[in-house]
Design an enzyme around this catalytic site. Structure first.
Site, PDB file in Angstrom:
ATOM      1  NE  ARG A  81      -3.447   2.382   2.651  1.00 45.04           N
ATOM      2  CZ  ARG A  81      -3.833   3.048   3.721  1.00 45.04           C
ATOM      3  NH1 ARG A  81      -3.386   2.699   4.925  1.00 45.04           N
ATOM      4  NH2 ARG A  81      -4.665   4.065   3.620  1.00 45.04           N
ATOM      5  CG  HIS A  82      -0.977   4.907  -0.706  1.00 43.63           C
ATOM      6  ND1 HIS A  82      -1.135   5.591   0.478  1.00 43.63           N
ATOM      7  CD2 HIS A  82      -2.211   4.504  -1.075  1.00 43.63           C
ATOM      8  CE1 HIS A  82      -2.412   5.606   0.800  1.00 43.63           C
ATOM      9  NE2 HIS A  82      -3.093   4.942  -0.118  1.00 43.63           N
ATOM     10  N   GLY A  83       2.387   4.944   0.997  1.00 43.36           N
ATOM     11  CA  GLY A  83       2.763   5.432   2.330  1.00 43.36           C
ATOM     12  C   GLY A  83       1.817   6.501   2.854  1.00 43.36           C
ATOM     13  CB  ALA A 392       4.085   1.577   4.172  1.00 42.16           C
TER      14      ALA A 392
END
Ligand SMILES: *[C@@H]1O[C@H](CO)[C@@H](O)[C@H](O)[C@H]1NC(C)=O
Ligand SMILES: *[C@@H]1O[C@H](CO)[C@@H](O)[C@H](O)[C@H]1NC(C)=O
Length: 462
Positions: A81-83, A392
Protein backbone atom coordinates in the site's frame (compact mmCIF):
# COMPACT_ATOMS: atom_id res chain seq x y z
CA UNK A 1 -10.56 42.52 42.75
CA UNK A 2 -7.88 44.38 40.86
CA UNK A 3 -7.02 43.69 37.25
CA UNK A 4 -3.53 42.67 38.27
CA UNK A 5 -4.86 40.02 40.57
CA UNK A 6 -7.08 38.68 37.82
CA UNK A 7 -4.08 38.56 35.53
CA UNK A 8 -2.13 36.68 38.16
CA UNK A 9 -4.89 34.13 38.59
CA UNK A 10 -5.14 33.72 34.83
CA UNK A 11 -1.42 33.17 34.48
CA UNK A 12 -1.55 30.67 37.28
CA UNK A 13 -4.43 28.73 35.72
CA UNK A 14 -2.76 28.74 32.30
CA UNK A 15 0.50 27.54 33.76
CA UNK A 16 -1.19 24.76 35.68
CA UNK A 17 -3.04 23.69 32.54
CA UNK A 18 0.22 23.80 30.63
CA UNK A 19 1.80 21.46 33.13
CA UNK A 20 -1.09 19.02 33.14
CA UNK A 21 -0.73 18.65 29.38
CA UNK A 22 2.75 17.29 29.67
CA UNK A 23 2.59 14.92 32.56
CA UNK A 24 3.33 11.47 31.25
CA UNK A 25 3.55 8.22 33.04
CA UNK A 26 7.11 6.91 32.87
CA UNK A 27 7.82 4.91 29.77
CA UNK A 28 5.16 6.64 27.69
CA UNK A 29 6.13 8.20 24.41
CA UNK A 30 4.79 11.73 24.85
CA UNK A 31 4.42 12.10 21.09
CA UNK A 32 2.31 9.00 20.62
CA UNK A 33 -1.39 9.50 21.33
CA UNK A 34 -2.85 6.83 23.60
CA UNK A 35 -5.41 6.10 20.87
CA UNK A 36 -2.88 5.71 18.03
CA UNK A 37 -3.42 1.97 17.79
CA UNK A 38 -7.04 2.48 16.72
CA UNK A 39 -6.53 4.61 13.60
CA UNK A 40 -7.51 1.88 11.12
CA UNK A 41 -6.26 2.70 7.62
CA UNK A 42 -4.97 6.07 8.87
CA UNK A 43 -2.51 4.47 11.26
CA UNK A 44 1.25 4.52 11.19
CA UNK A 45 3.17 1.41 10.16
CA UNK A 46 5.20 1.82 13.36
CA UNK A 47 2.13 1.05 15.48
CA UNK A 48 1.98 -2.39 13.86
CA UNK A 49 5.74 -2.92 14.26
CA UNK A 50 6.59 -0.96 17.43
CA UNK A 51 10.27 -1.98 17.38
CA UNK A 52 10.65 0.33 14.37
CA UNK A 53 10.12 3.36 16.62
CA UNK A 54 13.59 2.73 18.07
CA UNK A 55 15.24 1.74 14.80
CA UNK A 56 13.32 2.25 11.56
CA UNK A 57 15.71 -0.02 9.64
CA UNK A 58 15.69 -2.89 12.14
CA UNK A 59 15.34 -6.32 10.57
CA UNK A 60 15.34 -9.70 12.27
CA UNK A 61 16.28 -12.29 9.65
CA UNK A 62 15.64 -15.18 12.04
CA UNK A 63 11.88 -14.68 11.64
CA UNK A 64 12.34 -16.56 8.36
CA UNK A 65 12.86 -20.18 9.23
CA UNK A 66 13.28 -22.21 6.08
CA UNK A 67 13.24 -25.95 6.78
CA UNK A 68 16.82 -26.37 5.66
CA UNK A 69 19.93 -24.29 5.14
CA UNK A 70 19.75 -25.21 1.46
CA UNK A 71 16.62 -23.15 0.81
CA UNK A 72 17.12 -20.07 -1.31
CA UNK A 73 14.64 -17.48 -2.50
CA UNK A 74 13.90 -17.68 -6.21
CA UNK A 75 11.12 -15.14 -6.47
CA UNK A 76 9.46 -12.52 -4.34
CA UNK A 77 6.21 -10.66 -4.89
CA UNK A 78 5.34 -7.70 -2.70
CA UNK A 79 1.94 -6.05 -2.80
CA UNK A 80 2.35 -2.76 -1.03
CA UNK A 81 0.00 0.00 0.00
CA UNK A 82 1.16 3.59 -0.59
CA UNK A 83 2.76 5.43 2.33
CA UNK A 84 1.40 8.12 4.63
CA UNK A 85 -0.70 10.58 2.70
CA UNK A 86 -2.58 13.82 3.14
CA UNK A 87 -6.35 13.65 3.51
CA UNK A 88 -8.49 13.61 0.40
CA UNK A 89 -10.38 16.78 -0.57
CA UNK A 90 -13.60 15.27 0.78
CA UNK A 91 -12.09 14.62 4.20
CA UNK A 92 -10.35 18.00 4.28
CA UNK A 93 -13.78 19.59 3.89
CA UNK A 94 -15.16 17.52 6.76
CA UNK A 95 -12.21 18.45 8.94
CA UNK A 96 -12.59 22.14 8.07
CA UNK A 97 -16.29 22.07 8.99
CA UNK A 98 -15.59 20.39 12.30
CA UNK A 99 -12.79 22.83 13.09
CA UNK A 100 -15.13 25.76 12.37
CA UNK A 101 -17.74 24.28 14.66
CA UNK A 102 -15.25 23.93 17.49
CA UNK A 103 -13.91 27.43 16.95
CA UNK A 104 -17.36 29.01 17.00
CA UNK A 105 -19.32 26.88 19.43
CA UNK A 106 -17.02 25.19 21.91
CA UNK A 107 -17.37 26.49 25.47
CA UNK A 108 -15.21 23.85 27.13
CA UNK A 109 -12.69 25.18 29.65
CA UNK A 110 -10.00 22.54 29.23
CA UNK A 111 -6.62 23.80 28.08
CA UNK A 112 -6.76 21.78 24.89
CA UNK A 113 -10.17 23.17 23.85
CA UNK A 114 -8.69 26.63 24.21
CA UNK A 115 -5.62 25.52 22.31
CA UNK A 116 -7.72 24.28 19.38
CA UNK A 117 -9.76 27.48 19.38
CA UNK A 118 -6.95 29.97 19.68
CA UNK A 119 -3.69 28.43 18.56
CA UNK A 120 -4.27 25.43 16.31
CA UNK A 121 -4.23 26.48 12.66
CA UNK A 122 -6.25 24.71 10.02
CA UNK A 123 -3.46 23.96 7.58
CA UNK A 124 -5.09 21.21 5.50
CA UNK A 125 -6.23 22.40 2.09
CA UNK A 126 -8.30 20.67 -0.52
CA UNK A 127 -5.50 20.67 -3.07
CA UNK A 128 -3.56 18.24 -0.87
CA UNK A 129 -6.06 15.74 -2.20
CA UNK A 130 -4.59 12.49 -0.94
CA UNK A 131 -1.01 13.15 -2.02
CA UNK A 132 1.89 11.30 -0.53
CA UNK A 133 3.32 13.17 2.45
CA UNK A 134 7.03 13.51 3.22
CA UNK A 135 6.55 10.84 5.86
CA UNK A 136 5.05 8.61 3.15
CA UNK A 137 8.19 8.95 1.04
CA UNK A 138 10.17 7.79 4.08
CA UNK A 139 7.75 4.91 4.73
CA UNK A 140 8.50 3.40 1.34
CA UNK A 141 12.23 4.13 1.34
CA UNK A 142 12.59 2.42 4.70
CA UNK A 143 10.43 -0.52 3.69
CA UNK A 144 12.61 -1.06 0.62
CA UNK A 145 15.77 -1.05 2.69
CA UNK A 146 14.33 -3.46 5.26
CA UNK A 147 13.09 -5.86 2.59
CA UNK A 148 16.52 -5.81 0.93
CA UNK A 149 18.06 -6.73 4.29
CA UNK A 150 15.51 -9.49 4.81
CA UNK A 151 15.91 -10.90 1.28
CA UNK A 152 19.44 -9.88 0.26
CA UNK A 153 19.79 -12.52 -2.44
CA UNK A 154 16.86 -11.25 -4.54
CA UNK A 155 16.65 -7.56 -3.62
CA UNK A 156 20.23 -6.60 -4.31
CA UNK A 157 22.22 -4.07 -6.25
CA UNK A 158 22.92 -6.76 -8.85
CA UNK A 159 19.26 -7.74 -9.41
CA UNK A 160 18.20 -4.11 -9.49
CA UNK A 161 20.88 -3.19 -12.04
CA UNK A 162 20.06 -6.25 -14.13
CA UNK A 163 16.41 -5.10 -14.23
CA UNK A 164 15.26 -8.28 -12.48
CA UNK A 165 13.06 -6.16 -10.22
CA UNK A 166 9.77 -5.12 -11.75
CA UNK A 167 7.59 -2.28 -10.52
CA UNK A 168 3.85 -2.07 -11.16
CA UNK A 169 1.69 0.69 -9.70
CA UNK A 170 -1.79 2.16 -9.56
CA UNK A 171 -2.02 5.42 -11.51
CA UNK A 172 -2.81 7.54 -8.43
CA UNK A 173 -0.05 10.03 -7.72
CA UNK A 174 0.41 8.75 -4.17
CA UNK A 175 1.08 5.25 -5.54
CA UNK A 176 3.39 6.37 -8.35
CA UNK A 177 5.24 8.49 -5.82
CA UNK A 178 5.41 5.56 -3.42
CA UNK A 179 6.89 3.42 -6.19
CA UNK A 180 9.53 6.07 -6.92
CA UNK A 181 10.22 6.30 -3.19
CA UNK A 182 10.72 2.53 -2.91
CA UNK A 183 13.20 2.73 -5.80
CA UNK A 184 14.91 5.74 -4.24
CA UNK A 185 15.34 3.78 -1.00
CA UNK A 186 17.36 1.19 -2.90
CA UNK A 187 19.31 3.53 -5.18
CA UNK A 188 20.30 5.65 -2.19
CA UNK A 189 21.27 2.55 -0.24
CA UNK A 190 23.64 1.40 -2.99
CA UNK A 191 24.51 4.84 -4.23
CA UNK A 192 23.30 4.08 -7.75
CA UNK A 193 23.26 7.26 -9.81
CA UNK A 194 23.76 6.07 -13.35
CA UNK A 195 20.54 4.12 -13.91
CA UNK A 196 16.90 5.18 -14.11
CA UNK A 197 14.37 2.59 -13.08
CA UNK A 198 11.13 1.90 -14.82
CA UNK A 199 7.65 1.23 -13.60
CA UNK A 200 4.41 0.19 -15.24
CA UNK A 201 1.07 1.80 -14.44
CA UNK A 202 -1.65 -0.84 -14.35
CA UNK A 203 -5.05 0.08 -12.92
CA UNK A 204 -6.69 -3.11 -14.14
CA UNK A 205 -4.49 -4.89 -11.59
CA UNK A 206 -4.03 -2.34 -8.83
CA UNK A 207 -7.45 -0.61 -8.95
CA UNK A 208 -9.55 -3.61 -9.99
CA UNK A 209 -12.35 -2.38 -7.72
CA UNK A 210 -13.09 0.52 -10.10
CA UNK A 211 -13.34 -1.81 -13.07
CA UNK A 212 -15.49 -4.55 -11.60
CA UNK A 213 -18.95 -3.45 -12.76
CA UNK A 214 -20.86 -5.77 -10.47
CA UNK A 215 -18.87 -4.57 -7.47
CA UNK A 216 -19.43 -0.91 -8.35
CA UNK A 217 -23.16 -1.40 -8.81
CA UNK A 218 -23.90 -3.70 -5.87
CA UNK A 219 -21.52 -2.33 -3.27
CA UNK A 220 -19.31 0.60 -4.23
CA UNK A 221 -22.07 2.88 -5.49
CA UNK A 222 -24.97 1.29 -3.67
CA UNK A 223 -26.25 3.60 -0.91
CA UNK A 224 -28.14 0.77 0.78
CA UNK A 225 -25.26 -1.71 0.90
CA UNK A 226 -24.22 -0.73 4.43
CA UNK A 227 -27.26 -1.19 6.70
CA UNK A 228 -25.05 -2.44 9.56
CA UNK A 229 -22.94 0.70 9.35
CA UNK A 230 -26.02 2.92 9.40
CA UNK A 231 -27.44 1.03 12.37
CA UNK A 232 -24.20 1.22 14.33
CA UNK A 233 -24.00 4.96 13.69
CA UNK A 234 -27.41 5.34 15.36
CA UNK A 235 -26.71 2.81 18.08
CA UNK A 236 -25.98 3.17 21.79
CA UNK A 237 -22.18 2.81 21.57
CA UNK A 238 -21.81 5.62 19.03
CA UNK A 239 -24.34 7.79 20.85
CA UNK A 240 -22.27 7.57 23.98
CA UNK A 241 -19.13 8.60 22.05
CA UNK A 242 -20.90 11.58 20.47
CA UNK A 243 -22.26 12.62 23.86
CA UNK A 244 -18.80 12.48 25.40
CA UNK A 245 -17.30 14.55 22.56
CA UNK A 246 -20.06 17.16 22.98
CA UNK A 247 -19.48 17.24 26.74
CA UNK A 248 -15.75 17.61 26.39
CA UNK A 249 -16.11 20.44 23.88
CA UNK A 250 -18.98 22.10 25.69
CA UNK A 251 -21.30 22.19 22.68
CA UNK A 252 -24.98 21.16 22.45
CA UNK A 253 -25.26 17.40 21.96
CA UNK A 254 -27.30 17.82 18.76
CA UNK A 255 -24.36 19.45 16.99
CA UNK A 256 -22.13 16.38 16.99
CA UNK A 257 -22.83 13.79 14.30
CA UNK A 258 -21.08 10.50 13.57
CA UNK A 259 -19.53 12.17 10.54
CA UNK A 260 -18.03 14.83 12.76
CA UNK A 261 -16.69 12.28 15.20
CA UNK A 262 -14.95 10.70 12.22
CA UNK A 263 -13.53 14.09 11.20
CA UNK A 264 -12.29 14.59 14.75
CA UNK A 265 -10.55 11.23 14.74
CA UNK A 266 -8.97 12.06 11.37
CA UNK A 267 -7.65 15.35 12.73
CA UNK A 268 -5.87 13.48 15.51
CA UNK A 269 -4.71 10.70 13.17
CA UNK A 270 -3.37 12.95 10.40
CA UNK A 271 -1.52 15.28 12.76
CA UNK A 272 0.14 12.19 14.15
CA UNK A 273 0.81 10.27 10.92
CA UNK A 274 2.11 13.27 8.97
CA UNK A 275 3.83 15.32 11.68
CA UNK A 276 4.25 12.83 14.55
CA UNK A 277 2.34 15.23 16.77
CA UNK A 278 0.09 14.35 19.65
CA UNK A 279 -2.37 17.12 18.83
CA UNK A 280 -5.08 18.56 21.10
CA UNK A 281 -7.67 16.89 18.85
CA UNK A 282 -6.62 13.55 20.33
CA UNK A 283 -8.09 14.65 23.68
CA UNK A 284 -11.59 14.31 22.23
CA UNK A 285 -11.40 10.55 22.65
CA UNK A 286 -10.43 8.21 25.41
CA UNK A 287 -9.43 4.66 24.58
CA UNK A 288 -12.95 3.32 24.99
CA UNK A 289 -14.26 5.90 22.49
CA UNK A 290 -11.45 5.16 20.05
CA UNK A 291 -12.31 1.46 20.13
CA UNK A 292 -15.90 2.28 19.19
CA UNK A 293 -14.68 4.52 16.35
CA UNK A 294 -12.36 1.76 15.20
CA UNK A 295 -15.27 -0.66 15.10
CA UNK A 296 -17.33 1.82 13.09
CA UNK A 297 -14.59 2.06 10.47
CA UNK A 298 -13.91 -1.70 10.55
CA UNK A 299 -17.61 -2.29 9.95
CA UNK A 300 -17.42 -0.09 6.87
CA UNK A 301 -14.35 -1.91 5.55
CA UNK A 302 -15.84 -5.30 6.34
CA UNK A 303 -18.96 -4.64 4.29
CA UNK A 304 -17.35 -2.51 1.62
CA UNK A 305 -14.08 -4.40 0.97
CA UNK A 306 -14.02 -7.49 3.16
CA UNK A 307 -16.16 -10.53 3.98
CA UNK A 308 -19.49 -8.63 3.95
CA UNK A 309 -20.20 -9.38 0.30
CA UNK A 310 -18.71 -12.11 -1.86
CA UNK A 311 -18.08 -9.75 -4.79
CA UNK A 312 -15.75 -7.63 -2.62
CA UNK A 313 -13.05 -10.30 -2.62
CA UNK A 314 -13.97 -11.70 -6.04
CA UNK A 315 -13.20 -8.34 -7.62
CA UNK A 316 -9.54 -9.11 -6.84
CA UNK A 317 -9.52 -12.35 -8.89
CA UNK A 318 -7.48 -10.59 -11.55
CA UNK A 319 -4.71 -9.73 -9.07
CA UNK A 320 -4.90 -13.19 -7.48
CA UNK A 321 -4.29 -14.86 -10.85
CA UNK A 322 -1.58 -12.38 -11.75
CA UNK A 323 0.32 -13.24 -8.55
CA UNK A 324 -0.03 -16.99 -8.94
CA UNK A 325 0.83 -17.03 -12.62
CA UNK A 326 4.03 -15.19 -11.78
CA UNK A 327 4.84 -17.65 -8.98
CA UNK A 328 4.11 -20.53 -11.38
CA UNK A 329 6.36 -19.07 -14.03
CA UNK A 330 9.19 -18.59 -11.55
CA UNK A 331 8.79 -22.12 -10.19
CA UNK A 332 8.75 -23.56 -13.70
CA UNK A 333 11.75 -21.57 -14.94
CA UNK A 334 13.63 -22.64 -11.87
CA UNK A 335 12.63 -26.29 -12.37
CA UNK A 336 14.13 -26.15 -15.85
CA UNK A 337 17.36 -24.95 -14.31
CA UNK A 338 17.15 -21.50 -15.90
CA UNK A 339 17.54 -18.17 -14.19
CA UNK A 340 14.29 -16.60 -13.05
CA UNK A 341 14.11 -13.37 -15.03
CA UNK A 342 11.69 -11.69 -12.66
CA UNK A 343 13.37 -12.07 -9.31
CA UNK A 344 11.11 -9.54 -7.63
CA UNK A 345 7.82 -7.84 -8.39
CA UNK A 346 6.78 -4.83 -6.38
CA UNK A 347 3.13 -3.87 -6.87
CA UNK A 348 1.95 -0.63 -5.31
CA UNK A 349 -1.72 0.03 -4.67
CA UNK A 350 -4.25 0.93 -2.02
CA UNK A 351 -5.85 -0.40 1.15
CA UNK A 352 -8.73 -1.20 -1.22
CA UNK A 353 -6.33 -3.33 -3.26
CA UNK A 354 -4.93 -5.32 -0.35
CA UNK A 355 -8.09 -5.92 1.67
CA UNK A 356 -10.08 -7.78 -1.01
CA UNK A 357 -7.04 -9.92 -1.80
CA UNK A 358 -6.39 -10.73 1.88
CA UNK A 359 -10.08 -11.60 2.13
CA UNK A 360 -9.94 -13.81 -0.94
CA UNK A 361 -7.01 -15.67 0.61
CA UNK A 362 -9.00 -16.09 3.84
CA UNK A 363 -6.98 -13.90 6.21
CA UNK A 364 -8.59 -12.28 9.28
CA UNK A 365 -11.86 -14.13 8.97
CA UNK A 366 -13.91 -14.30 12.15
CA UNK A 367 -16.50 -17.01 12.71
CA UNK A 368 -19.26 -14.44 13.19
CA UNK A 369 -19.80 -11.45 10.84
CA UNK A 370 -19.29 -7.93 12.14
CA UNK A 371 -22.69 -6.34 12.69
CA UNK A 372 -24.20 -3.29 14.37
CA UNK A 373 -25.32 -5.35 17.35
CA UNK A 374 -22.26 -7.41 18.25
CA UNK A 375 -19.69 -4.75 19.11
CA UNK A 376 -19.01 -6.21 22.57
CA UNK A 377 -18.61 -9.81 21.44
CA UNK A 378 -16.30 -8.70 18.60
CA UNK A 379 -13.78 -7.19 21.01
CA UNK A 380 -11.35 -10.03 20.26
CA UNK A 381 -12.05 -10.13 16.50
CA UNK A 382 -9.21 -10.72 14.09
CA UNK A 383 -10.65 -8.31 11.51
CA UNK A 384 -8.97 -5.12 12.73
CA UNK A 385 -7.88 -2.79 9.94
CA UNK A 386 -5.61 -0.98 12.40
CA UNK A 387 -3.42 -4.09 12.43
CA UNK A 388 -3.94 -5.12 8.82
CA UNK A 389 -3.77 -1.92 6.81
CA UNK A 390 -1.61 0.89 8.16
CA UNK A 391 0.17 3.11 5.64
CA UNK A 392 2.73 1.08 3.65
CA UNK A 393 0.99 -2.19 4.62
CA UNK A 394 2.37 -5.07 2.60
CA UNK A 395 1.83 -8.68 1.70
CA UNK A 396 5.04 -10.41 0.66
CA UNK A 397 5.12 -13.86 -0.93
CA UNK A 398 8.56 -15.44 -1.02
CA UNK A 399 9.10 -18.53 -3.16
CA UNK A 400 11.91 -20.80 -2.00
CA UNK A 401 13.76 -23.64 -3.70
CA UNK A 402 14.90 -26.03 -1.00
CA UNK A 403 16.51 -28.52 -3.38
CA UNK A 404 15.28 -31.78 -4.90
CA UNK A 405 12.06 -30.24 -6.22
CA UNK A 406 11.06 -29.01 -2.77
CA UNK A 407 9.58 -25.56 -3.52
CA UNK A 408 7.96 -23.57 -0.73
CA UNK A 409 5.97 -20.37 -0.32
CA UNK A 410 6.35 -18.08 2.68
CA UNK A 411 3.73 -15.36 3.19
CA UNK A 412 4.56 -12.31 5.30
CA UNK A 413 2.11 -9.63 6.27
CA UNK A 414 3.63 -6.32 7.32
CA UNK A 415 6.97 -8.13 7.54
CA UNK A 416 5.68 -10.80 9.91
CA UNK A 417 5.38 -14.45 8.90
CA UNK A 418 1.77 -15.58 8.69
CA UNK A 419 0.18 -18.86 7.70
CA UNK A 420 -2.37 -19.33 4.95
CA UNK A 421 -5.63 -19.73 6.88
CA UNK A 422 -6.86 -23.30 6.90
CA UNK A 423 -3.69 -24.71 5.41
CA UNK A 424 -2.47 -27.35 7.81
CA UNK A 425 0.86 -28.56 6.61
CA UNK A 426 3.64 -29.88 8.82
CA UNK A 427 5.65 -26.79 7.88
CA UNK A 428 2.71 -24.42 8.20
CA UNK A 429 4.70 -21.19 8.09
CA UNK A 430 6.56 -22.24 4.96
CA UNK A 431 4.32 -24.74 3.21
CA UNK A 432 5.09 -26.56 -0.02
CA UNK A 433 4.04 -24.43 -2.98
CA UNK A 434 2.05 -27.39 -4.32
CA UNK A 435 0.12 -27.56 -1.03
CA UNK A 436 -0.72 -23.87 -1.30
CA UNK A 437 -2.00 -24.39 -4.83
CA UNK A 438 -4.04 -27.37 -3.72
CA UNK A 439 -5.49 -25.27 -0.91
CA UNK A 440 -6.58 -22.54 -3.34
CA UNK A 441 -7.53 -24.99 -6.10
CA UNK A 442 -11.08 -23.67 -6.54
CA UNK A 443 -9.87 -20.11 -6.93
CA UNK A 444 -7.07 -21.12 -9.27
CA UNK A 445 -9.52 -22.99 -11.49
CA UNK A 446 -12.25 -20.35 -11.26
CA UNK A 447 -12.31 -16.84 -9.86
CA UNK A 448 -12.49 -15.31 -13.29
CA UNK A 449 -12.63 -11.52 -13.15
CA UNK A 450 -14.79 -11.17 -16.26
CA UNK A 451 -17.31 -13.73 -15.08
CA UNK A 452 -17.44 -12.52 -11.49
CA UNK A 453 -17.75 -8.86 -12.41
CA UNK A 454 -20.25 -8.94 -15.25
CA UNK A 455 -23.73 -7.74 -14.44
CA UNK A 456 -25.87 -10.39 -16.03
CA UNK A 457 -25.45 -14.07 -16.53
CA UNK A 458 -24.91 -15.00 -20.13
CA UNK A 459 -28.30 -15.84 -21.69
CA UNK A 460 -28.85 -19.58 -21.72
CA UNK A 461 -28.17 -21.11 -25.07
CA UNK A 462 -31.26 -22.17 -26.90
C1 LIG B 1 14.33 -12.44 16.16
O1 LIG B 1 13.35 -13.42 15.86
C2 LIG B 1 13.50 -14.63 16.59
C3 LIG B 1 12.51 -15.64 16.00
O2 LIG B 1 11.22 -15.10 15.95
C4 LIG B 1 13.30 -14.35 18.07
O3 LIG B 1 13.42 -15.53 18.80
C5 LIG B 1 14.31 -13.32 18.52
O4 LIG B 1 14.07 -12.96 19.85
C6 LIG B 1 14.25 -12.06 17.64
N1 LIG B 1 15.36 -11.20 17.97
C7 LIG B 1 15.20 -9.91 18.19
C8 LIG B 1 16.44 -9.13 18.47
O5 LIG B 1 14.11 -9.37 18.19
C1 LIG C 1 6.01 13.29 -5.28
O1 LIG C 1 6.85 13.57 -4.20
C2 LIG C 1 7.64 14.71 -4.35
C3 LIG C 1 8.54 14.80 -3.16
O2 LIG C 1 7.82 14.75 -1.97
C4 LIG C 1 6.79 15.94 -4.51
O3 LIG C 1 7.59 17.07 -4.73
C5 LIG C 1 5.86 15.73 -5.68
O4 LIG C 1 4.97 16.81 -5.78
C6 LIG C 1 5.10 14.45 -5.51
N1 LIG C 1 4.29 14.24 -6.66
C7 LIG C 1 3.02 13.91 -6.60
C8 LIG C 1 2.37 13.73 -7.91
O5 LIG C 1 2.44 13.74 -5.54
Amino acid sequence: MTTTLWKLILIHVTAAAGVSCCVQSPGDHPNIPAIAKYFCTKGRYEEVNPHLVEDILAVNTSILQPPSAQCRVIHLTAIVRHGTRYPTAKNVKKMQRFHELVRKEARGLQWWVREIRTRWKMWYTEDMDGRLARKGVEDLKHLAVRLSKLFPSVISEATLRAALVEFITSSKHRCVNSTLSFQAGLTELWDIKDVEFDHTVNDALMRFFDQCTKYVRDVGDNPSAMPELDKFQQGPEMNRVLQKIADRLGVPYALITADMAEAALYLCAYEFAIKTENSPWCRLFDEVDAQVMEYLIDLKQYWKRGYGYDINSKSSCILFHDVFSRLDKAAETNRLGQQVTEAVTVQVGHAETLLPLLTLLGFFKDTVPLTASNYASQAQRSFRTSLMLPYAANLVLALYDCGGGDVRLQPLLNEKPVTFPGLTDGQASMPLYEEVKKHYKDLLLGCDFETECQLFEKPAEV
